[in-house]
Design a protein around this motif. Structure first.
Motif, PDB file in Angstrom:
ATOM      1  N   LEU A   7       0.865  -1.175   0.000  1.00 22.88           N
ATOM      2  CA  LEU A   7       0.000   0.000   0.000  1.00 22.88           C
ATOM      3  C   LEU A   7       0.899   1.222   0.000  1.00 22.88           C
ATOM      4  CD1 LEU A   7      -2.783   1.328   0.173  1.00 22.88           C
ATOM      5  CD2 LEU A   7      -2.706   1.005   2.662  1.00 22.88           C
ATOM      6  N   GLN A   8       0.786   2.028  -1.052  1.00 27.70           N
ATOM      7  CA  GLN A   8       1.668   3.186  -1.223  1.00 27.70           C
ATOM      8  C   GLN A   8       0.844   4.456  -1.301  1.00 27.70           C
ATOM      9  OE1 GLN A   8       3.950   2.094  -4.752  1.00 27.70           O
ATOM     10  NE2 GLN A   8       5.480   1.087  -3.499  1.00 27.70           N
ATOM     11  N   ASP A   9       1.277   5.478  -0.551  1.00 25.48           N
ATOM     12  CA  ASP A   9       0.526   6.715  -0.405  1.00 25.48           C
ATOM     13  C   ASP A   9       1.395   7.900  -0.800  1.00 25.48           C
ATOM     14  OD1 ASP A   9      -1.482   8.505   0.326  1.00 25.48           O
ATOM     15  OD2 ASP A   9      -0.829   8.574   2.419  1.00 25.48           O
ATOM     16  N   PHE A  10       0.951   8.634  -1.816  1.00 28.13           N
ATOM     17  CA  PHE A  10       1.653   9.825  -2.288  1.00 28.13           C
ATOM     18  C   PHE A  10       0.719  11.037  -2.138  1.00 28.13           C
ATOM     19  CE2 PHE A  10       3.160   6.140  -4.569  1.00 28.13           C
ATOM     20  CZ  PHE A  10       4.538   6.293  -4.654  1.00 28.13           C
ATOM     21  N   GLY A  11       1.292  12.217  -2.050  1.00 32.35           N
ATOM     22  CA  GLY A  11       0.485  13.433  -2.055  1.00 32.35           C
ATOM     23  C   GLY A  11      -0.356  13.618  -0.813  1.00 32.35           C
ATOM     24  N   GLU A  12       0.143  13.219   0.349  1.00 33.14           N
ATOM     25  CA  GLU A  12      -0.618  13.410   1.583  1.00 33.14           C
ATOM     26  C   GLU A  12      -0.680  14.877   1.982  1.00 33.14           C
ATOM     27  OE1 GLU A  12      -1.218  11.210   5.809  1.00 33.14           O
ATOM     28  OE2 GLU A  12       0.860  11.438   5.157  1.00 33.14           O
ATOM     29  N   HIS A  13       0.384  15.613   1.698  1.00 30.53           N
ATOM     30  CA  HIS A  13       0.412  17.046   1.993  1.00 30.53           C
ATOM     31  C   HIS A  13       0.328  17.829   0.694  1.00 30.53           C
ATOM     32  CE1 HIS A  13       2.508  16.012   6.023  1.00 30.53           C
ATOM     33  NE2 HIS A  13       1.197  16.095   6.165  1.00 30.53           N
ATOM     34  N   GLY A  14      -0.590  18.767   0.652  1.00 26.84           N
ATOM     35  CA  GLY A  14      -0.923  19.444  -0.591  1.00 26.84           C
ATOM     36  C   GLY A  14       0.251  20.080  -1.305  1.00 26.84           C
ATOM     37  N   LEU A 125      -7.376   3.582   5.896  1.00 27.57           N
ATOM     38  CA  LEU A 125      -7.636   2.493   6.835  1.00 27.57           C
ATOM     39  C   LEU A 125      -8.445   1.379   6.179  1.00 27.57           C
ATOM     40  CD1 LEU A 125      -8.413   4.380  10.161  1.00 27.57           C
ATOM     41  CD2 LEU A 125      -6.455   2.913   9.671  1.00 27.57           C
ATOM     42  N   ALA A 126      -9.453   1.753   5.403  1.00 24.37           N
ATOM     43  CA  ALA A 126     -10.275   0.741   4.734  1.00 24.37           C
ATOM     44  C   ALA A 126      -9.438  -0.067   3.750  1.00 24.37           C
ATOM     45  CB  ALA A 126     -11.447   1.415   4.021  1.00 24.37           C
ATOM     46  N   LEU A 127      -8.569   0.612   2.996  1.00 26.77           N
ATOM     47  CA  LEU A 127      -7.698  -0.093   2.054  1.00 26.77           C
ATOM     48  C   LEU A 127      -6.744  -1.031   2.784  1.00 26.77           C
ATOM     49  CD1 LEU A 127      -6.809   2.783  -0.447  1.00 26.77           C
ATOM     50  CD2 LEU A 127      -8.167   0.742  -0.949  1.00 26.77           C
ATOM     51  N   ALA A 128      -6.172  -0.533   3.896  1.00 23.12           N
ATOM     52  CA  ALA A 128      -5.202  -1.341   4.634  1.00 23.12           C
ATOM     53  C   ALA A 128      -5.852  -2.582   5.236  1.00 23.12           C
ATOM     54  CB  ALA A 128      -4.551  -0.498   5.725  1.00 23.12           C
ATOM     55  N   LYS A 129      -7.041  -2.431   5.764  1.00 24.34           N
ATOM     56  CA  LYS A 129      -7.711  -3.575   6.383  1.00 24.34           C
ATOM     57  C   LYS A 129      -8.153  -4.593   5.325  1.00 24.34           C
ATOM     58  CE  LYS A 129      -9.109  -1.039  10.498  1.00 24.34           C
ATOM     59  NZ  LYS A 129     -10.222  -0.445  11.294  1.00 24.34           N
ATOM     60  N   GLU A 130      -8.515  -4.094   4.148  1.00 22.52           N
ATOM     61  CA  GLU A 130      -8.900  -4.996   3.065  1.00 22.52           C
ATOM     62  C   GLU A 130      -7.688  -5.717   2.480  1.00 22.52           C
ATOM     63  OE1 GLU A 130     -10.844  -4.784  -1.449  1.00 22.52           O
ATOM     64  OE2 GLU A 130     -10.473  -2.953  -0.311  1.00 22.52           O
ATOM     65  N   LEU A 131      -6.626  -4.965   2.247  1.00 20.08           N
ATOM     66  CA  LEU A 131      -5.448  -5.513   1.568  1.00 20.08           C
ATOM     67  C   LEU A 131      -4.556  -6.333   2.497  1.00 20.08           C
ATOM     68  CD1 LEU A 131      -3.911  -5.449  -1.184  1.00 20.08           C
ATOM     69  CD2 LEU A 131      -2.666  -3.464  -0.299  1.00 20.08           C
ATOM     70  N   GLN A 132      -4.486  -5.923   3.774  1.00 18.24           N
ATOM     71  CA  GLN A 132      -3.549  -6.532   4.730  1.00 18.24           C
ATOM     72  C   GLN A 132      -2.129  -6.534   4.162  1.00 18.24           C
ATOM     73  OE1 GLN A 132      -4.947 -10.210   6.629  1.00 18.24           O
ATOM     74  NE2 GLN A 132      -6.974  -9.850   5.723  1.00 18.24           N
ATOM     75  N   PRO A 133      -1.578  -5.355   3.905  1.00 18.42           N
ATOM     76  CA  PRO A 133      -0.300  -5.283   3.197  1.00 18.42           C
ATOM     77  C   PRO A 133       0.873  -5.750   4.049  1.00 18.42           C
ATOM     78  CG  PRO A 133      -0.923  -3.114   3.987  1.00 18.42           C
ATOM     79  CD  PRO A 133      -2.090  -4.017   4.264  1.00 18.42           C
ATOM     80  N   THR A 196       0.907   9.364  13.404  1.00 23.36           N
ATOM     81  CA  THR A 196       1.299   9.211  12.001  1.00 23.36           C
ATOM     82  C   THR A 196       0.837   7.865  11.433  1.00 23.36           C
ATOM     83  OG1 THR A 196       3.453   8.180  12.438  1.00 23.36           O
ATOM     84  CG2 THR A 196       3.362  10.595  12.441  1.00 23.36           C
ATOM     85  N   GLY A 197       0.680   7.859  10.122  1.00 18.06           N
ATOM     86  CA  GLY A 197       0.254   6.650   9.443  1.00 18.06           C
ATOM     87  C   GLY A 197       1.257   5.523   9.558  1.00 18.06           C
ATOM     88  N   THR A 198       2.538   5.844   9.452  1.00 20.09           N
ATOM     89  CA  THR A 198       3.562   4.800   9.484  1.00 20.09           C
ATOM     90  C   THR A 198       3.605   4.099  10.833  1.00 20.09           C
ATOM     91  OG1 THR A 198       4.885   5.813   7.736  1.00 20.09           O
ATOM     92  CG2 THR A 198       6.051   4.404   9.295  1.00 20.09           C
ATOM     93  N   ASP A 199       3.524   4.851  11.915  1.00 16.67           N
ATOM     94  CA  ASP A 199       3.501   4.217  13.235  1.00 16.67           C
ATOM     95  C   ASP A 199       2.241   3.378  13.422  1.00 16.67           C
ATOM     96  OD1 ASP A 199       5.918   5.331  13.836  1.00 16.67           O
ATOM     97  OD2 ASP A 199       5.208   6.593  15.474  1.00 16.67           O
ATOM     98  N   TYR A 200       1.107   3.871  12.936  1.00 15.84           N
ATOM     99  CA  TYR A 200      -0.138   3.121  13.074  1.00 15.84           C
ATOM    100  C   TYR A 200      -0.069   1.814  12.296  1.00 15.84           C
ATOM    101  CZ  TYR A 200      -5.105   2.042  13.244  1.00 15.84           C
ATOM    102  OH  TYR A 200      -6.304   1.412  13.468  1.00 15.84           O
ATOM    103  N   MET A 201       0.425   1.868  11.073  1.00 15.93           N
ATOM    104  CA  MET A 201       0.496   0.672  10.249  1.00 15.93           C
ATOM    105  C   MET A 201       1.353  -0.400  10.918  1.00 15.93           C
ATOM    106  SD  MET A 201      -1.340   0.992   7.495  1.00 15.93           S
ATOM    107  CE  MET A 201      -2.251   2.371   6.764  1.00 15.93           C
TER     108      MET A 201
END
Length: 308
Positions: A7-14, A125-133, A196-201
């Motif tokens: 799961l890769q996330d780009f453009g989190e900050h405008g 969160l929905a993507l992460a729980k579905e994908l279980q990366p 942060t997202g990284t710590d949560y993941m």
């Protein structure tokens, strides 16, 4: 899981335009065999290895998480990092949420009224729980760094997964970004970030390879010149940065079989676990070993004022 999932996330900050450009180019390379061969250094052997890994890999890529924040930047608010509701989604995750350091600035880091209050966070969160990366990658700009957890405390988790992930980042630094700081975000840049997202993941969802990459930063830019601070200027520099980091993403793909969490998924395909010689390069590191490229005083100052 029967596949290796990222799961890769780009453009989190405008204001961090360049991150989305890297994400879009990476998607293009993944779907074009000729481009993949080119970005693999025109090496048939390397391209074959990457294609073999990709056959057993699933990607979910968000090329631009923060669409509303990006709209604000394009309308002239060039220093805006938050979403359209005024929330920094990289402070909105339910891990050490809402804790504020002495240098807390609500104009930069407002975490929202509650954990997971924001639509962008909920989508991730929905993507992460579905994908279980097996792998989470959050890409930012503002400095040059390759981070593992933790952001909310100083140090890399003392686990087999975390140490293996750190070794992967040291190899990517060697291959792609010698100037990059490597280690935990909380240890390496002189401040702690909460929610942060990284710590949560890593901590809450158990994603064994959880990374934050910082792919560009102009230390000479003035505080008010946000576009220059976070994004390369000029076509030549733009192309250099995008190409560099797409190649780094391919290095990450190539290194996936070296991690103990994913190696069993690749073993039946006949893929070795060394990955471009990484087996010879890795050292048995424990904890958060110092990088050979510690941040300069200017880089540390830039990191403190421009937080990922």
């Amino acid at each position: 899981m029967s596949c290796n999932c990222l799961l890769q996330d780009f453009g989190e900050h405008g204001r961090e335009f360049i991150t989305s450009e890297v994400g879009l180019r990476f998607m293009q390379v993944l779907t074009d065999p000729a481009l993949l061969h080119e970005y693999a250094g025109n090496s048939s052997r390397k391209a074959r290895r990457i294609r073999a890994i990709l056959k057993h890999t699933v990607f979910k890529i968000l090329p631009m998480e923060n669409v509303n924040g990006r709209d604000l930047v394009e309308s002239g608010q060039l220093c805006e990092r938050k979403n359209g509701r005024g929330v920094d989604t990289n402070r909105n995750f339910d891990i050490d949420w809402g804790k504020k350091e002495k240098d807390y600035d609500p104009r930069e880091e407002f975490p929202g009224k509650a954990p997971h209050s924001e639509p962008e966070t909920q989508i991730i969160l929905a993507l992460a729980k579905e994908l279980q990366p097996h792998t989470w990658l959050n890409v930012h700009s503002g400095m040059y760094a390759l981070f593992t957890p933790y952001d909310h405390k100083a140090g890399v988790p003392n686990t087999t997964d975390a140490r293996a992930a750190l070794r992967m980042l040291h190899r990517i630094k060697e291959l792609s970004c010698p100037q990059c700081v490597v280690g935990s975000g909380g240890h390496s840049v002189g401040y702690l970030a909460h929610g942060t997202g990284t710590d949560y993941m890593f901590e809450k969802l158990g994603v064994p390879m959880s990374f934050t990459w910082e792919i560009y930063g102009d230390e000479k830019a003035s505080f008010e010149d946000c576009f220059r601070m976070f994004n390369p200027l000029g076509k030549e520099e733009f192309e250099r940065v995008v190409t560099l980091w797409v190649k780094a993403l391919l290095h990450l793909v190539e290194l996936l079989p070296t991690h103990p969490a994913t190696w069993p998924l690749f073993r039946h395909a006949g893929l070795d676990s060394t990955g471009d010689g990484v087996g010879q390069q890795q050292q048995q590191q424990s904890g958060d070993q110092p990088s050979s490229s510690e941040p300069t005083a200017a880089a540390a100052a830039a990191a403190v004022r421009q937080k990922p």
